[in-house]
Design a protein around this motif. Structure first.
Motif, PDB file in Angstrom:
ATOM      1  N   THR A   1     108.848 106.886 -37.420  1.00 17.55           N
ATOM      2  CA  THR A   1     109.910 107.887 -37.803  1.00 17.55           C
ATOM      3  C   THR A   1     109.085 108.732 -38.767  1.00 17.55           C
ATOM      4  O   THR A   1     109.568 110.000 -38.660  1.00 17.55           O
ATOM      5  N   ARG A   2     108.571 108.395 -39.729  1.00 19.48           N
ATOM      6  CA  ARG A   2     107.681 109.455 -40.649  1.00 19.48           C
ATOM      7  C   ARG A   2     106.796 110.415 -39.968  1.00 19.48           C
ATOM      8  O   ARG A   2     106.561 111.317 -40.331  1.00 19.48           O
ATOM      9  N   LEU A   3     106.392 110.286 -38.680  1.00 15.45           N
ATOM     10  CA  LEU A   3     105.618 111.205 -38.021  1.00 15.45           C
ATOM     11  C   LEU A   3     106.508 112.035 -36.908  1.00 15.45           C
ATOM     12  O   LEU A   3     105.795 112.730 -36.453  1.00 15.45           O
ATOM     13  N   GLY A   4     107.867 111.696 -37.078  1.00 15.77           N
ATOM     14  CA  GLY A   4     108.799 112.856 -36.224  1.00 15.77           C
ATOM     15  C   GLY A   4     109.249 112.079 -34.939  1.00 15.77           C
ATOM     16  O   GLY A   4     109.725 112.731 -34.404  1.00 15.77           O
ATOM     17  N   ALA A   5     108.832 110.545 -34.841  1.00 13.62           N
ATOM     18  CA  ALA A   5     109.399 110.209 -33.479  1.00 13.62           C
ATOM     19  C   ALA A   5     110.689 109.489 -33.619  1.00 13.62           C
ATOM     20  O   ALA A   5     111.100 109.254 -34.867  1.00 13.62           O
ATOM     21  N   ARG A   6     111.075 109.050 -32.575  1.00 14.72           N
ATOM     22  CA  ARG A   6     112.381 108.297 -32.558  1.00 14.72           C
ATOM     23  C   ARG A   6     112.363 107.072 -31.752  1.00 14.72           C
ATOM     24  O   ARG A   6     111.322 106.771 -31.126  1.00 14.72           O
ATOM     25  N   ASP A   7     113.512 106.209 -32.071  1.00 15.41           N
ATOM     26  CA  ASP A   7     113.455 104.927 -31.056  1.00 15.41           C
ATOM     27  C   ASP A   7     113.830 105.096 -29.759  1.00 15.41           C
ATOM     28  O   ASP A   7     114.527 105.982 -29.401  1.00 15.41           O
ATOM     29  N   HIS A   8     113.041 104.273 -29.069  1.00 12.40           N
ATOM     30  CA  HIS A   8     113.680 104.068 -27.474  1.00 12.40           C
ATOM     31  C   HIS A   8     114.075 102.426 -27.658  1.00 12.40           C
ATOM     32  O   HIS A   8     115.116 102.226 -27.279  1.00 12.40           O
ATOM     33  N   ILE A   9     112.965 101.657 -27.716  1.00 15.84           N
ATOM     34  CA  ILE A   9     113.131 100.201 -27.830  1.00 15.84           C
ATOM     35  C   ILE A   9     112.281  99.515 -28.699  1.00 15.84           C
ATOM     36  O   ILE A   9     110.996 100.024 -28.551  1.00 15.84           O
ATOM     37  N   CYS A  10     112.812  98.494 -29.444  1.00 13.16           N
ATOM     38  CA  CYS A  10     111.804  97.454 -30.089  1.00 13.16           C
ATOM     39  C   CYS A  10     112.128  96.183 -30.308  1.00 13.16           C
ATOM     40  O   CYS A  10     113.210  95.922 -31.026  1.00 13.16           O
ATOM     41  N   TYR A  11     111.844  95.261 -28.968  1.00 11.07           N
ATOM     42  CA  TYR A  11     112.140  94.219 -28.764  1.00 11.07           C
ATOM     43  C   TYR A  11     111.199  93.009 -29.317  1.00 11.07           C
ATOM     44  O   TYR A  11     109.997  93.390 -29.128  1.00 11.07           O
ATOM     45  N   LEU A  12     111.662  92.165 -29.992  1.00 10.02           N
ATOM     46  CA  LEU A  12     110.713  90.990 -30.582  1.00 10.02           C
ATOM     47  C   LEU A  12     111.262  89.774 -30.222  1.00 10.02           C
ATOM     48  O   LEU A  12     112.118  89.074 -30.125  1.00 10.02           O
ATOM     49  N   CYS A  13     110.091  88.815 -30.664  1.00 16.19           N
ATOM     50  CA  CYS A  13     110.506  87.367 -30.314  1.00 16.19           C
ATOM     51  C   CYS A  13     109.449  86.580 -31.383  1.00 16.19           C
ATOM     52  O   CYS A  13     108.228  87.115 -31.311  1.00 16.19           O
ATOM     53  N   VAL A  14     110.198  85.702 -32.096  1.00 18.42           N
ATOM     54  CA  VAL A  14     109.343  84.858 -32.922  1.00 18.42           C
ATOM     55  C   VAL A  14     109.604  83.278 -32.598  1.00 18.42           C
ATOM     56  O   VAL A  14     110.952  83.029 -32.704  1.00 18.42           O
ATOM     57  N   SER A  15     108.493  82.828 -32.201  1.00 18.58           N
ATOM     58  CA  SER A  15     108.599  81.137 -31.942  1.00 18.58           C
ATOM     59  C   SER A  15     107.730  80.446 -32.373  1.00 18.58           C
ATOM     60  O   SER A  15     106.740  81.024 -32.978  1.00 18.58           O
TER      61      SER A  15
END
Length: 374
Positions: free
Chosen positions: A186-200
């Motif tokens: 975001t600080r670079l001027g970009a925006r979200d599309h997806i950010c999917y995470l799994c912790v196992s």
């Protein structure tokens, strides 16, 4: 790389409109209505540059390009960023006047057609003809400007991925991983599309693919973190990268899962080029089933200005997709052999977006490949 300011040229949008009208003419239509709502509506974004916020309709003909936007306070941003489009407050009465001009004729549609438009068309004797399938095929081949946007999106995506990798070296949780990834691009001027995470936990795993929302899962020694991340600098033009991180020495199961994923990815990369059939990529992934594993997500898919063909799954995935499609130069394809155990309690992620060329493909991501151990 300066990714803060990215704009498609007027010539690019003119070309898109001409190509869309050409598709409509093939269906016996002189004009096109495109629909979007609540960040869904890739057609409107592709034709105008407006990243759909609330309800939005777009009308396109040889002489007109009109965009109706719900909520008057959204118009100023649209007026600043969109060129050569008549931007108006949302008005069904205004739209009805446009439709009335085509009594007894056909209008092509792009996107999910709203009930009010169907009713207006029926009352005015206008036939609506979908061009979604044809337009999906059109958008699957990227222009030079689109490839530039995707490349910048890949850079932003890589920044988010590297932030996740770095944060996994310390005690953290999936909410913090998400915040770290978003902050980095975001600080670079970009925006979200997806950010999917799994912790196992690698010893007692209980999930096979990243979740669409954080669940408050803590990262600790013995954890496996998998992610699928996309950021963009132009709406609907993200990169996409998938990786797996072991916190500490991987267990035998996860070593084997990732070794199979690496082999499947290598097999696909060896044959990927324009002219092959997408089903050749499916065949190249057979090592997954031969090793006694399966997949949950797609094996590969097109991306950029929509989730596009070719979309393929490994042979054991249900539901299965068998894309009998010839790959062409300019396709942006995400290769992602997400190998999982058959009970779907354990899985890994690897892969990224590439651009298909005549003789092979171009990598646009630059995050270290393979199973990452921290």
């Amino acid at each position: 790389m300066n990714i803060i300011n990215h704009e498609f040229s007027a010539a690019e949008y003119t070309s898109r409109k001409e190509k869309t009208l050409a598709l409509a003419h093939q269906l016996g239509c002189e004009s096109v209505f495109t629909f979007g709502e609540n960040k869904n509506g890739v057609g409107i974004t592709w034709l105008t540059g407006w990243g759909t916020t609330r309800l939005a309709y777009h009308f396109l003909s040889k002489d007109e390009s009109i965009l109706w936007i719900l909520f008057h306070n959204h118009l100023p941003a649209a007026q600043r960023s969109i060129k050569n489009v008549d931007i108006r407050d949302f008005s069904l009465e205004d739209i009805e006047k446009i439709v009335s001009k085509f009594k007894g004729k056909k209008i092509a549609t792009f996107g999910v057609v709203s009930k009010d438009i169907r009713n207006i068309a029926q009352n005015k004797g206008v036939e609506l003809i979908s061009l979604d399938v044809e337009h999906n095929n059109l958008r699957s081949i990227k222009s030079d400007e689109e490839i530039e946007a995707l490349t910048k999106g890949a850079y932003a995506t890589d920044c988010g991925a590297n932030a996740i990798i770095e944060m996994c070296q310390n005690e953290t949780n999936d909410w913090e991983l998400l915040a770290g990834a978003r902050s980095s691009y975001t600080r670079l001027g970009a925006r979200d599309h997806i950010c999917y995470l799994c912790v196992s936990n690698m010893t007692t795993p209980d999930r096979d693919v990243p979740a669409q929302y954080p669940e408050g899962r803590a990262v600790a020694k013995g954890s496996v973190v998998t992610f699928e991340i996309s950021a963009s600098v132009a709406a609907e033009y993200p990169g996409q990268l998938l990786r797996s991180i072991a916190v500490g020495e991987p267990t035998p199961l996860f070593k084997e899962l990732h070794a199979v994923a690496d082999q499947a990815l290598s097999n696909m990369r060896k044959i990927l080029k324009a002219g092959i059939n997408a089903m050749d990529l499916v065949a190249a992934s057979s090592v997954i089933e031969e090793a006694g594993f399966t997949t949950t997500d797609d094996l590969f898919h097109g991306l950029g200005a929509g989730y596009l063909p070719p979309i393929g799954t490994s042979s054991s995935r249900v539901p299965v997709h068998k894309p009998n499609i010839e790959l062409k130069p300019g396709m942006a394809i995400v290769l992602q052999p997400n190998v999982t155990s058959k009970d779907h309690l354990a899985g890994v992620q690897t892969g990224e977006m590439v651009i298909v060329t005549k003789d092979g493909f171009k990598d646009i991501h630059n995050v270290r490949p393979g199973f990452i151990v921290v």
